[in-house]
Design an enzyme around this catalytic site. Structure first.
Site, PDB file in Angstrom:
ATOM      1  N   GLU A 165       0.795  -1.235   0.000  1.00 14.23           N
ATOM      2  CA  GLU A 165       0.000   0.000   0.000  1.00 14.23           C
ATOM      3  C   GLU A 165       0.831   1.289   0.000  1.00 14.23           C
ATOM      4  O   GLU A 165       0.846   2.033   0.992  1.00 14.23           O
ATOM      5  CB  GLU A 165      -0.950   0.014   1.202  1.00 14.23           C
ATOM      6  CG  GLU A 165      -1.881  -1.175   1.256  1.00 14.23           C
ATOM      7  CD  GLU A 165      -2.936  -1.064   2.355  1.00 14.23           C
ATOM      8  OE1 GLU A 165      -2.826  -0.168   3.198  1.00 14.23           O
ATOM      9  OE2 GLU A 165      -3.862  -1.878   2.357  1.00 14.23           O
ATOM     10  N   GLU A 368      -5.413  -8.581   1.122  1.00 14.41           N
ATOM     11  CA  GLU A 368      -6.025  -8.203   2.399  1.00 14.41           C
ATOM     12  C   GLU A 368      -7.492  -7.929   2.171  1.00 14.41           C
ATOM     13  O   GLU A 368      -7.863  -7.296   1.172  1.00 14.41           O
ATOM     14  CB  GLU A 368      -5.399  -6.920   2.991  1.00 14.41           C
ATOM     15  CG  GLU A 368      -4.082  -7.118   3.679  1.00 14.41           C
ATOM     16  CD  GLU A 368      -3.504  -5.814   4.226  1.00 14.41           C
ATOM     17  OE1 GLU A 368      -4.278  -4.933   4.673  1.00 14.41           O
ATOM     18  OE2 GLU A 368      -2.267  -5.687   4.193  1.00 14.41           O
TER      19      GLU A 368
HETATM   20  C1  BGC Z   1      -2.973  -2.344   6.123  1.00 15.82           C
HETATM   21  C2  BGC Z   1      -2.970  -3.093   7.431  1.00 15.82           C
HETATM   22  C3  BGC Z   1      -4.053  -2.532   8.334  1.00 15.82           C
HETATM   23  C4  BGC Z   1      -5.380  -2.725   7.650  1.00 15.82           C
HETATM   24  C5  BGC Z   1      -6.574  -2.247   8.455  1.00 15.82           C
HETATM   25  C6  BGC Z   1      -4.335  -2.036   5.578  1.00 15.82           C
HETATM   26  O1  BGC Z   1      -4.336  -0.740   5.086  1.00 15.82           O
HETATM   27  O2  BGC Z   1      -2.161  -2.968   5.179  1.00 15.82           O
HETATM   28  O3  BGC Z   1      -1.704  -3.020   7.993  1.00 15.82           O
HETATM   29  O4  BGC Z   1      -4.055  -3.121   9.597  1.00 15.82           O
HETATM   30  O5  BGC Z   1      -5.399  -2.014   6.449  1.00 15.82           O
HETATM   31  O6  BGC Z   1      -6.521  -0.882   8.661  1.00 15.82           O
END
Ligand code: BGC
Length: 468
Positions: A165, A368
């Protein structure tokens, strides 16, 4: 309709080094910008730090065993650059190299594929002292670090990601100051963004010389939908989309920035050299997409940019509108997570289609996806009931299935997160884990969502079509 996923679809979970490891100075590790940031009063909720976090540094075998028990096929984690190179460049720390070597072996022994991210926001402090991502040399620093880890692990690691990111690194770290290193500077943000993408390109170039497997880039995509058909809202939506989504994928995949960047940054947007674009645009093997929510966007001038909006008596945090002149409109009746993000699974489908239509048929991984919800205390029978998180997973996994059916090449899914952890400047107040962590005892307890995800994996997604 069946919701069965392709047999080769890779199911796993994700974490990042600073959020879970603890042991910030163990075995020769150097300081990172997060070690400093958490020790700066007022920067992290409740004064929380990653000094212990989930103590994954000492408990990784137990964690990998639990992943196996849940049926995970892949584990996406990040390396702490300052464990490997305490000063970011130069001297290599053998015990840091050994830690990740042991973790990788532990994954492989348990039939879990390690997916390794080089940079998840924790720059070595010694490099920040030299300007961090503002210093053009950072591309060489990152390439040096990349070479060390590729040589150490590429025999065992088949999927690498350079950055996690980049938008968050610069929006949070250099424009709005909510994340390390905490700068608030419109003139720095474009430089940091450009340099971090040069670093990405430099690492991919090194990989092509010594790596034998696959390397990609992980971006967070938040689709933007105009709040009305007014011209100013449509223009604001385009700016927001360019700023958050295209600013990183365009140079990496197409070799240029979106036209809106000068409109957004005005005199702060530099003219870049062609050789920089050539460095940034390297062939990559896959794209990692992190997806959490969407934004319904309307025009807002800087002057009116409050940071909260009250709807139905609830104060919602809004992204600062400076210098974008755009803000998010809260949707009445929608479900919001504990971080104030709308649950909107259609946005994931739209995102996947958009990536394919814009950048071509590159393999995609959801690297993610997940949600922070308030979890009730662990019941005496050991259960943690988190129905909203289970519902979130079911909706988003179904959207991915729909995207695959529509011809998008999605090859895997990593839930965020394997376990509750340090949610950056929100500290431990927000829990994203499918495994509950008691931060007093450090006990791990799979939540109901983990049990559900296990079933999803075991049935190749078929359970998704059943009512919850
Ligand atoms: C990040 C994580 C973070 C998650 C929730 C993502 O932007 O890669 O490190 O915990 O979002 O905020």
């Amino acid at each position: 309709m069946t919701t069965r996923f392709p047999d080769k679809f890779l199911w796993g979970c994700a974490t990042s080094a600073y959020q879970i490891e603890g042991a910030p100075f163990a075995d020769g590790k150097g300081a990172s910008i997060w070690d400093r940031f958490v020790n700066t009063p007022g920067m992290v909720n409740n004064g929380d730090t990653g000094h212990v976090a989930c103590d994954h540094y000492n408990r990784f075998r137990e964690d990998v065993a639990l992943m196996k028990q849940l049926g995970m096929q892949a584990y996406r984690f990040s390396l702490s650059w300052a464990r490997i190179l305490p000063n970011g460049i130069g001297e290599i720390n053998p015990l840091g190299v050994k830690f990740y070597s042991d973790l990788i072996d532990e994954c492989l022994k348990n039939g879990i594929e390690p997916i390794v991210t080089l940079y998840h926001w924790d720059m070595p402090a010694a490099l920040d002292d030299m300007g961090g991502w503002l210093n053009r040399d950072c591309a060489n620093w990152f390439a040096e670090y990349a070479e060390v880890v590729f040589k150490a692990y590429d025999g065992r690691v088949k999927k690498w990601a350079t950055l996690n990111e980049p938008w968050v690194v610069t929006d949070g770290g250099y424009l709005h100051g909510a994340l390390a290193p905490g700068h608030r500077n419109k003139y720095e943000a474009p430089i940091a963004s450009h340099n971090i993408m040069r670093a990405h390109g430099a690492a991919v170039k090194v990989y092509r010389q010594i790596g034998k497997h696959e390397i990609g880039l992980v971006v967070n995509i938040e689709p933007k939908y105009p709040a009305s058909d007014k011209a100013e809202d449509i223009a604001a939506t385009k700016r927001a989309h360019a700023y958050m989504n295209e600013q990183y994928l365009h140079p990496a995949m197409l070799g240029h920035y979106p036209a809106e960047m000068t409109d957004i940054f005005d005199d702060a947007w530099p003219v870049w050299a062609q050789e920089d674009y050539d460095l940034i645009r390297q062939k990559i093997d896959f794209l990692g997409v992190n997806y959490y929510t969407r934004s319904v966007t309307r025009h807002e001038s800087y002057a009116n940019s409050d940071v909260t909006e009250v709807v139905g008596g609830v104060a919602f945090h809004k992204a600062p509108s400076w210098p974008l002149r755009a803000t998010r409109v809260i949707q009445r009746g929608a479900t919001y997570t504990e971080t104030g993000w709308e649950v909107f699974e259609q946005g994931l489908f739209d995102t996947l289609k958009w990536v394919k239509d814009t950048y071509g048929d590159i393999p995609l991984y959801i690297t993610e996806n997940g949600a922070a919800f308030f979890d009730p205390p662990r019941a005496s029978n050991g259960r943690v009931r988190d129905p909203l998180r289970t519902d979130y997973l079911q909706r988003h996994l179904s959207a991915i299935h729909k995207a695959i059916a529509a011809g998008v090449n999605v090859q895997g899914y990593m839930v965020w997160s394997f376990m509750d952890n340090l949610e950056w400047s929100l500290g431990f107040s927000k829990r994203f884990g499918i495994v509950h962590v008691d931060f007093e005892t450090l006990d791990r307890t799979p939540k109901d969502s983990a049990r559900y995800y296990s079933k999803v994996i075991a049935t190749h997604g078929e359970v998704l079509s059943e009512p919850l």
